[in-house]
Design a protein around this motif. Structure first.
Motif, PDB file in Angstrom:
ATOM      1  N   SER A  83      -0.714   1.175   6.048  1.00 11.47           N
ATOM      2  CA  SER A  83      -2.115   1.591   5.964  1.00 11.47           C
ATOM      3  C   SER A  83      -2.726   1.058   4.666  1.00 11.47           C
ATOM      4  O   SER A  83      -2.032   0.811   3.679  1.00 11.47           O
ATOM      5  CB  SER A  83      -2.229   3.114   6.009  1.00 11.47           C
ATOM      6  OG  SER A  83      -1.716   3.668   4.816  1.00 11.47           O
ATOM      7  N   THR A  84      -4.020   0.911   4.688  1.00 10.43           N
ATOM      8  CA  THR A  84      -4.743   0.443   3.509  1.00 10.43           C
ATOM      9  C   THR A  84      -4.549   1.413   2.347  1.00 10.43           C
ATOM     10  O   THR A  84      -4.350   0.981   1.206  1.00 10.43           O
ATOM     11  CB  THR A  84      -6.239   0.282   3.833  1.00 10.43           C
ATOM     12  OG1 THR A  84      -6.390  -0.607   4.943  1.00 10.43           O
ATOM     13  CG2 THR A  84      -7.001  -0.260   2.650  1.00 10.43           C
ATOM     14  N   ASN A  85      -4.578   2.692   2.640  1.00  7.19           N
ATOM     15  CA  ASN A  85      -4.384   3.699   1.586  1.00  7.19           C
ATOM     16  C   ASN A  85      -3.016   3.573   0.934  1.00  7.19           C
ATOM     17  O   ASN A  85      -2.878   3.655  -0.288  1.00  7.19           O
ATOM     18  CB  ASN A  85      -4.550   5.118   2.148  1.00  7.19           C
ATOM     19  CG  ASN A  85      -5.991   5.440   2.471  1.00  7.19           C
ATOM     20  OD1 ASN A  85      -6.918   4.786   1.982  1.00  7.19           O
ATOM     21  ND2 ASN A  85      -6.183   6.453   3.312  1.00  7.19           N
ATOM     22  N   ARG A  86      -1.985   3.404   1.752  1.00 13.46           N
ATOM     23  CA  ARG A  86      -0.630   3.266   1.210  1.00 13.46           C
ATOM     24  C   ARG A  86      -0.531   2.012   0.337  1.00 13.46           C
ATOM     25  O   ARG A  86       0.036   2.040  -0.750  1.00 13.46           O
ATOM     26  CB  ARG A  86       0.395   3.209   2.330  1.00 13.46           C
ATOM     27  CG  ARG A  86       1.824   3.036   1.779  1.00 13.46           C
ATOM     28  CD  ARG A  86       2.872   3.224   2.820  1.00 13.46           C
ATOM     29  NE  ARG A  86       3.048   4.662   2.976  1.00 13.46           N
ATOM     30  CZ  ARG A  86       3.733   5.230   3.952  1.00 13.46           C
ATOM     31  NH1 ARG A  86       4.285   4.484   4.878  1.00 13.46           N
ATOM     32  NH2 ARG A  86       3.865   6.525   4.020  1.00 13.46           N
ATOM     33  N   LYS A  87      -1.114   0.915   0.823  1.00 17.84           N
ATOM     34  CA  LYS A  87      -1.082  -0.328   0.048  1.00 17.84           C
ATOM     35  C   LYS A  87      -1.774  -0.134  -1.301  1.00 17.84           C
ATOM     36  O   LYS A  87      -1.267  -0.576  -2.335  1.00 17.84           O
ATOM     37  CB  LYS A  87      -1.742  -1.474   0.819  1.00 17.84           C
ATOM     38  CG  LYS A  87      -1.709  -2.790   0.072  1.00 17.84           C
ATOM     39  CD  LYS A  87      -2.374  -3.900   0.863  1.00 17.84           C
ATOM     40  CE  LYS A  87      -2.396  -5.185   0.053  1.00 17.84           C
ATOM     41  NZ  LYS A  87      -3.113  -6.249   0.738  1.00 17.84           N
ATOM     42  N   ILE A 105       0.651   2.036  -8.341  1.00 22.61           N
ATOM     43  CA  ILE A 105       1.979   2.235  -8.955  1.00 22.61           C
ATOM     44  C   ILE A 105       2.388   0.978  -9.728  1.00 22.61           C
ATOM     45  O   ILE A 105       2.830   1.060 -10.871  1.00 22.61           O
ATOM     46  CB  ILE A 105       3.041   2.570  -7.877  1.00 22.61           C
ATOM     47  CG1 ILE A 105       2.777   3.950  -7.284  1.00 22.61           C
ATOM     48  CG2 ILE A 105       4.453   2.479  -8.448  1.00 22.61           C
ATOM     49  CD1 ILE A 105       3.600   4.266  -6.044  1.00 22.61           C
ATOM     50  N   CYS A 106       2.186  -0.160  -9.082  1.00 25.15           N
ATOM     51  CA  CYS A 106       2.541  -1.428  -9.718  1.00 25.15           C
ATOM     52  C   CYS A 106       1.717  -1.674 -10.971  1.00 25.15           C
ATOM     53  O   CYS A 106       2.233  -2.139 -11.990  1.00 25.15           O
ATOM     54  CB  CYS A 106       2.363  -2.589  -8.744  1.00 25.15           C
ATOM     55  SG  CYS A 106       3.538  -2.561  -7.394  1.00 25.15           S
ATOM     56  N   SER A 107       0.465  -1.349 -10.895  1.00 20.75           N
ATOM     57  CA  SER A 107      -0.418  -1.533 -12.046  1.00 20.75           C
ATOM     58  C   SER A 107       0.023  -0.651 -13.212  1.00 20.75           C
ATOM     59  O   SER A 107       0.083  -1.111 -14.358  1.00 20.75           O
ATOM     60  CB  SER A 107      -1.849  -1.200 -11.639  1.00 20.75           C
ATOM     61  OG  SER A 107      -2.714  -1.344 -12.728  1.00 20.75           O
ATOM     62  N   LYS A 108       0.345   0.598 -12.928  1.00 16.80           N
ATOM     63  CA  LYS A 108       0.818   1.516 -13.974  1.00 16.80           C
ATOM     64  C   LYS A 108       2.122   1.042 -14.587  1.00 16.80           C
ATOM     65  O   LYS A 108       2.339   1.172 -15.786  1.00 16.80           O
ATOM     66  CB  LYS A 108       1.009   2.921 -13.402  1.00 16.80           C
ATOM     67  CG  LYS A 108      -0.270   3.658 -13.121  1.00 16.80           C
ATOM     68  CD  LYS A 108       0.033   5.027 -12.544  1.00 16.80           C
ATOM     69  CE  LYS A 108      -1.244   5.724 -12.105  1.00 16.80           C
ATOM     70  NZ  LYS A 108      -0.962   7.004 -11.433  1.00 16.80           N
ATOM     71  N   LYS A 109       2.997   0.497 -13.747  1.00 16.30           N
ATOM     72  CA  LYS A 109       4.315   0.066 -14.217  1.00 16.30           C
ATOM     73  C   LYS A 109       4.308  -1.373 -14.731  1.00 16.30           C
ATOM     74  O   LYS A 109       5.312  -1.857 -15.242  1.00 16.30           O
ATOM     75  CB  LYS A 109       5.344   0.203 -13.092  1.00 16.30           C
ATOM     76  CG  LYS A 109       5.618   1.627 -12.684  1.00 16.30           C
ATOM     77  CD  LYS A 109       6.638   1.687 -11.567  1.00 16.30           C
ATOM     78  CE  LYS A 109       7.030   3.085 -11.216  1.00 16.30           C
ATOM     79  NZ  LYS A 109       7.908   3.705 -12.180  1.00 16.30           N
TER      80      LYS A 109
END
Length: 122
Positions: free
Chosen positions: A18-22, A28-32
């Motif tokens: 889903s778009t929301n999950r993506k 998450i990737c941005s934070k990490k």
């Protein structure tokens, strides 16, 4: 599975989510500060993520700096004792006990680092 460093990355896996999950995964990737590809591959292969690896390496460096400070203090004390040519038995016994404690802590730290390095190499 360890990927060959020289292997060419020319294959794709397409997944539907889903778009929301993506968007959540991208956050998450941005934070990490890691890529989505890195997140997925390392999660699937049960490997440590790059951001966690950076944190572990920073922790190791911090621990090393603490022991460097302790070693510096020991050297300063030795310099004072050498210049005075005297240390009382009580002071010497306290110093020796402190050295034993530091030695045991260093051994524990090295055991922990071995486990961490093994985990990082996966």
């Amino acid at each position: 599975m360890i990927e060959d460093v020289n292997s060419e990355k020319n294959d794709y896996i397409k997944i539907r989510i889903s778009t929301n999950r993506k968007e959540n995964w991208k956050k998450i990737c941005s934070k990490k500060n890691i890529s989505l590809t890195n997140l997925i591959i390392n999660s699937v292969e049960n490997r440590i993520l790059d951001d966690e690896r950076r944190k572990v390496l920073a922790f190791i460096e911090k621990q090393d700096n603490i022991f460097i400070k302790i070693e510096t203090n020991i050297n300063q004390l030795a310099k004072i004792v050498n210049s005075q040519k005297f240390i009382s038995k009580t002071e010497f016994d306290e110093f020796r006990n402190e050295l034993k404690i530091i030695s045991k802590l260093k051994e524990k730290q090295n055991e922990m680092f071995e486990k961490i390095y093994a985990m990082l190499s996966k």
